[in-house]
Design an enzyme around this catalytic site. Structure first.
Site, PDB file in Angstrom:
ATOM      1  N   PHE A 152       0.794  -1.224   0.000  1.00  0.00           N
ATOM      2  CA  PHE A 152       0.000   0.000   0.000  1.00  0.00           C
ATOM      3  C   PHE A 152       0.830   1.281   0.000  1.00  0.00           C
ATOM      4  CE2 PHE A 152      -2.123  -3.164   2.914  1.00  0.00           C
ATOM      5  CZ  PHE A 152      -2.794  -3.807   1.887  1.00  0.00           C
ATOM      6  N   CYS A 153       1.999   1.257  -0.644  1.00  0.00           N
ATOM      7  CA  CYS A 153       2.881   2.428  -0.682  1.00  0.00           C
ATOM      8  C   CYS A 153       3.155   2.961   0.727  1.00  0.00           C
ATOM      9  CB  CYS A 153       2.305   3.527  -1.572  1.00  0.00           C
ATOM     10  SG  CYS A 153       2.271   3.087  -3.318  1.00  0.00           S
ATOM     11  N   ALA A 154       3.242   2.023   1.661  1.00  0.00           N
ATOM     12  CA  ALA A 154       3.606   2.350   3.044  1.00  0.00           C
ATOM     13  C   ALA A 154       4.447   1.191   3.562  1.00  0.00           C
ATOM     14  CB  ALA A 154       2.358   2.555   3.897  1.00  0.00           C
TER      15      ALA A 154
END
Length: 459
Positions: A382-384
């Site tokens: 999740f781009c985290a």
């Protein structure tokens, strides 16, 4: 007011009409179903109201600023009125600026470019990459990454200690999310802002996940800037917003050099054609909006802000809290499911939950939800990446790509599944999702799957 207080005090409203609510999708097992869009945290469906407003304006589309024609004047008024509408939606102070960008990522990169020299930036490792990475692009900025807190108070205490110990004492910026794009948990923004200001620092709020779910008031939260994206706020097209204090933006070089950002350009000649140009730049928001602006994108965001305000955020929040409770209760009945959380089960949150399923890799599970039940969720990091790896208990060097799991079906993967929903989500989509999770865990997938280009797909 807290989310729980709003939910308790206000009546629940119906889901808002969104585009795609009647789209039918095929199932690998045969037949079709209405598509259940449960990936709002990536891009929320556009509100029907927003689409209708944009369609009504489209025939009147014209150039913006300095045009003498009627359509140009109309479009300019629409563009600037959109800026004012968004400023009111965000509770901007009288001297704040609303700058149009392409996205949250673009907004935070703009702010990073505008920071005074040698600013020290403080950012938690739990941030989305949009607010984690821009600060590294300038060699003169010193970035301090703070460990993931396990309670809201620990977040405040961690920031307090970091700010108190900073050397040398100079300009400082704190960057924090309002609601996690992984867990949906709300962060103590007002308390973090108070801590930042007590130590002479400023604070920017990444409201990409907060603004679509809960009121955001710059003055009440006492933050210096807010960044968010239209495509998460039920508005189509690629436009974002950076709103807040004007001084650092006015003192910085324009984010892009070109027409619209300049007030006056004159030729400077010395010798045989040598020299250059002298430029007087705007001090308004236009300083960082060079080029022809995305008028329709700006108007779409303003329309979404107006629609959410008119619908009544209190009722929207109350209904979303009911959906969250429904999802959490359903998942709690499946022992193989573990919901990811930083702050614990009782932490207030928006409609974003991530989980893992024992015995499944996340890509396989998400593929089965789509192919066999017509449910769209997201799997990956999740781009985290640092946050998800912390929640999964993996080492920083372990492999894993945003949205591209490397493990085959049945293998362990360093990824999770995310379900997210909001103002346009029907009850039936939530019920179908919970039932599908239970059926997949109990009975397994009814289809065979294979890995293709890093994705799990029906064979």
């Amino acid at each position: 007011m807290s989310v729980s207080a709003v939910a308790a005090d206000r009546a629940v409203c119906a889901p808002l009409p969104v585009l795609g609510r009647d789209v039918r999708v095929p199932l690998v097992t045969g037949g079709e179903v209405d598509y259940a869009a449960l990936d709002y945290a990536a891009s929320a469906p556009a509100l029907q109201r927003v689409w209708d407003d944009v369609a009504a304006y489209a025939p009147y589309y014209g150039s913006v600023h300095r045009g003498a024609g009627y359509l140009s004047q109309l479009s300019t008024d629409l563009f600037e009125n959109s800026r004012r509408t968004i400023g009111a939606f965000l509770g901007c102070r009288p001297d704040d600026q609303v700058v149009f960008t392409r996205s949250t990522t673009d907004s935070l990169n703009l702010l990073a470019a505008a920071l005074p020299q040698h600013t020290r930036v403080f950012v938690f490792e739990t941030e989305h990459h949009a607010s984690l990475l821009p600060w590294e692009q300038r060699a003169d900025l010193a970035v301090t990454y703070l460990d993931a807190p396990r309670t809201p108070q620990q977040a405040v205490d961690t920031l307090e200690r970091a700010l108190a110990g900073r050397e040398p004492y100079g300009p400082a910026l704190v960057c924090v999310t309002g609601a996690s794009n992984v867990t949906g948990e709300l962060w103590p923004v007002k308390e973090l802002a108070a801590a930042a200001h007590a130590h002479g620092a400023r604070i920017v709020l990444d409201a990409a996940q907060l603004a679509p779910h809960h009121p955001v008031d710059i003055a009440e939260l006492d933050v210096d800037w807010v960044a968010f994206s239209g495509h998460k706020l039920y508005a189509p097209f690629g436009t974002g917003v950076l709103a807040g204090r004007a001084d650092w933006l006015q003192q910085a070089a324009p984010y892009l050099a070109g027409g619209g950002a300049s007030r006056k350009v004159s030729r400077r000649v010395s010798g045989e054609g040598a020299g250059g140009v002298d430029v007087e730049w705007h001090t308004t928001a236009a300083r960082h909006e060079a080029g022809s602006p995305n008028v329709i994108g700006a108007y779409a965001i303003a329309s979404a802000c107006q629609a959410l305000t008119e619908a009544g955020f209190e009722g929207l929040v109350a209904r979303e809290q009911e959906l969250i409770a429904r999802v959490r209760a359903g998942l709690a009945e499946v022992p193989e499911v573990t919901v990811l959380s930083l702050f614990g089960d009782d932490a207030p949150r928006v409609g974003v939950l991530s989980f893992v399923v024992e015995g499944w890799n996340s890509s396989h599970f998400a593929a089965a939800l789509s192919a066999e039940y017509g449910i769209g969720v997201r799997d990956g990091l999740f781009c985290a990446h640092p946050l998800v790896r912390t929640l999964l208990g993996s080492e920083p060097q372990d492999p894993g790509e945003c949205g591209a799991p490397e493990a085959a079906p049945g293998e362990r993967s360093l990824n999770a599944i995310r379900v997210s929903f909001g103002a346009g989500t029907p009850d039936e989509h939530i019920d179908r999702f919970v039932d599908a999770v239970r059926e997949l865990v109990t009975n397994g997938a009814r289809w065979n799957y294979r890995t293709e280009d890093g994705r799990c797909v029906p064979a």
